[in-house]
Design a protein around this motif. Structure first.
Motif, mmCIF file in Angstrom:
data_model
loop_
_atom_site.group_PDB
_atom_site.id
_atom_site.type_symbol
_atom_site.label_atom_id
_atom_site.label_comp_id
_atom_site.label_asym_id
_atom_site.label_seq_id
_atom_site.Cartn_x
_atom_site.Cartn_y
_atom_site.Cartn_z
ATOM 1 N N ASP A 20 -39.520 61.198 -15.385
ATOM 2 C CA ASP A 20 -38.789 61.240 -14.119
ATOM 3 C C ASP A 20 -37.391 61.780 -14.404
ATOM 4 O O ASP A 20 -37.053 62.075 -15.546
ATOM 5 C CB ASP A 20 -38.733 59.874 -13.427
ATOM 6 N N SER A 21 -36.595 61.929 -13.372
ATOM 7 C CA SER A 21 -35.277 62.551 -13.540
ATOM 8 C C SER A 21 -34.186 61.552 -13.902
ATOM 9 O O SER A 21 -33.023 61.935 -14.053
ATOM 10 C CB SER A 21 -34.876 63.287 -12.252
ATOM 11 N N SER A 22 -34.552 60.268 -14.040
ATOM 12 C CA SER A 22 -33.521 59.255 -14.297
ATOM 13 C C SER A 22 -32.830 59.453 -15.644
ATOM 14 O O SER A 22 -31.692 59.022 -15.834
ATOM 15 C CB SER A 22 -34.132 57.856 -14.219
ATOM 16 N N GLY A 23 -33.505 60.098 -16.589
ATOM 17 C CA GLY A 23 -32.896 60.294 -17.897
ATOM 18 C C GLY A 23 -32.013 61.523 -17.991
ATOM 19 O O GLY A 23 -31.413 61.779 -19.040
ATOM 20 N N ILE A 24 -31.926 62.297 -16.910
ATOM 21 C CA ILE A 24 -31.085 63.498 -16.913
ATOM 22 C C ILE A 24 -29.670 63.096 -16.530
ATOM 23 O O ILE A 24 -29.446 62.526 -15.459
ATOM 24 C CB ILE A 24 -31.643 64.542 -15.929
ATOM 25 N N PRO A 25 -28.671 63.370 -17.362
ATOM 26 C CA PRO A 25 -27.300 62.936 -17.072
ATOM 27 C C PRO A 25 -26.788 63.501 -15.747
ATOM 28 O O PRO A 25 -27.003 64.669 -15.432
ATOM 29 C CB PRO A 25 -26.488 63.495 -18.260
ATOM 30 N N ASN A 26 -26.124 62.641 -14.986
ATOM 31 C CA ASN A 26 -25.471 63.075 -13.748
ATOM 32 C C ASN A 26 -24.229 62.217 -13.558
ATOM 33 O O ASN A 26 -24.230 61.235 -12.817
ATOM 34 C CB ASN A 26 -26.418 62.946 -12.556
ATOM 35 N N ASP A 27 -23.167 62.595 -14.259
ATOM 36 C CA ASP A 27 -21.939 61.798 -14.278
ATOM 37 C C ASP A 27 -20.845 62.382 -13.392
ATOM 38 O O ASP A 27 -19.685 61.974 -13.489
ATOM 39 C CB ASP A 27 -21.404 61.696 -15.713
ATOM 40 N N HIS A 28 -21.187 63.338 -12.531
ATOM 41 C CA HIS A 28 -20.153 64.041 -11.761
ATOM 42 C C HIS A 28 -19.428 63.126 -10.782
ATOM 43 O O HIS A 28 -18.238 63.301 -10.529
ATOM 44 C CB HIS A 28 -20.773 65.232 -11.021
ATOM 45 N N ARG A 29 -20.129 62.112 -10.246
ATOM 46 C CA ARG A 29 -19.463 61.193 -9.324
ATOM 47 C C ARG A 29 -18.360 60.419 -10.033
ATOM 48 O O ARG A 29 -17.240 60.288 -9.519
ATOM 49 C CB ARG A 29 -20.477 60.229 -8.709
#
Length: 224
Positions: A186-195
């Motif tokens: 799933d996409s949960s392991g893809i980093p998304n720290d922009h917030r």
């Protein structure tokens, strides 16, 4: 306002504007990343197709596939941990598909549990092609002789197991092994720290304006 206050004021406004523009840029990146993640999730959940002859690590990443083959008594374990459940391993097993040797990430086996016997006949695997990028400067070298790895390194695992550099992360396996729980992509392991980055820049802008206001107040006090 005195001339002595003009330079600090301009400097403060310019610095705050730069910091706020960086925060706005991160919000734009957040919207872009969320769109990418939604596309990845949509692709992961598509109807599975037949395994391509020569899967491409870039073009075919996350492709949902279904294959039927026979598990070989060859594989390895990848150290892992799951929330609530605790420590264990990902179980990687070789699957023979009409003479093709590929790898299947069958899922998570908790420490202390033992996998069941391999099925006598064919198994059907539904999952997603994946070439994980899990290596960092702190990742230990695998214990090849012991069959223990610390990250899923598809090319290296394939060389060790003498298979194609193809990994299917299973969503379901029929017949299933009750001791091994699928751990699908799933996409949960893809980093998304922009917030969090945006919040940091906006916070720094607020602090910058506050310090500017404090400096102007002190200058004004000195002139009274």
């Amino acid at each position: 306002m005195t001339k002595r206050m003009i330079v600090p004021l301009l400097f403060g406004l310019l610095g705050a504007a730069i910091l706020m523009s960086l925060g706005k840029w991160q919000l734009d990146r957040l919207a872009w990343k969320e769109n990418i993640l939604s596309q990845i999730d949509a692709r992961i959940g598509d109807a599975p197709v037949a395994l391509p002859e020569t899967p491409d690590p870039e073009a075919d990443k996350y492709m949902p596939v279904t294959v039927t083959g026979t598990f070989e008594p060859r594989g390895l374990r990848v150290l892992a941990s799951r929330k609530i459940i605790g420590a264990g391993h990902r179980i990687i097993t070789v699957l023979d598909v009409d003479g093709r040797q590929i790898m299947v990430d069958r899922g998570f086996l908790k420490n202390g549990d033992a996998p069941g016997a391999f099925p006598d006949g064919p198994v059907t695997v539904v999952g997603n092609l994946h070439w994980p990028d899990e290596i960092s400067n702190f990742t230990p070298e695998p214990d090849i002789d012991g069959g223990l790895w610390f990250a899923r390194q598809v090319p290296d695992m394939a060389a060790t197991l003498n298979t194609e550099p193809v990994l299917i992360v299973a969503r379901s396996i029929t017949p299933a092994d009750p001791a091994i729980s699928p751990w699908p992509v799933d996409s949960s392991g893809i980093p998304n720290d922009h917030r969090s980055y945006a919040i940091t820049w906006f916070s720094l802008a607020a602090i910058w304006l506050g310090m500017t206001g404090l400096l102007l107040w002190r200058i004004r006090r000195q002139q009274v």
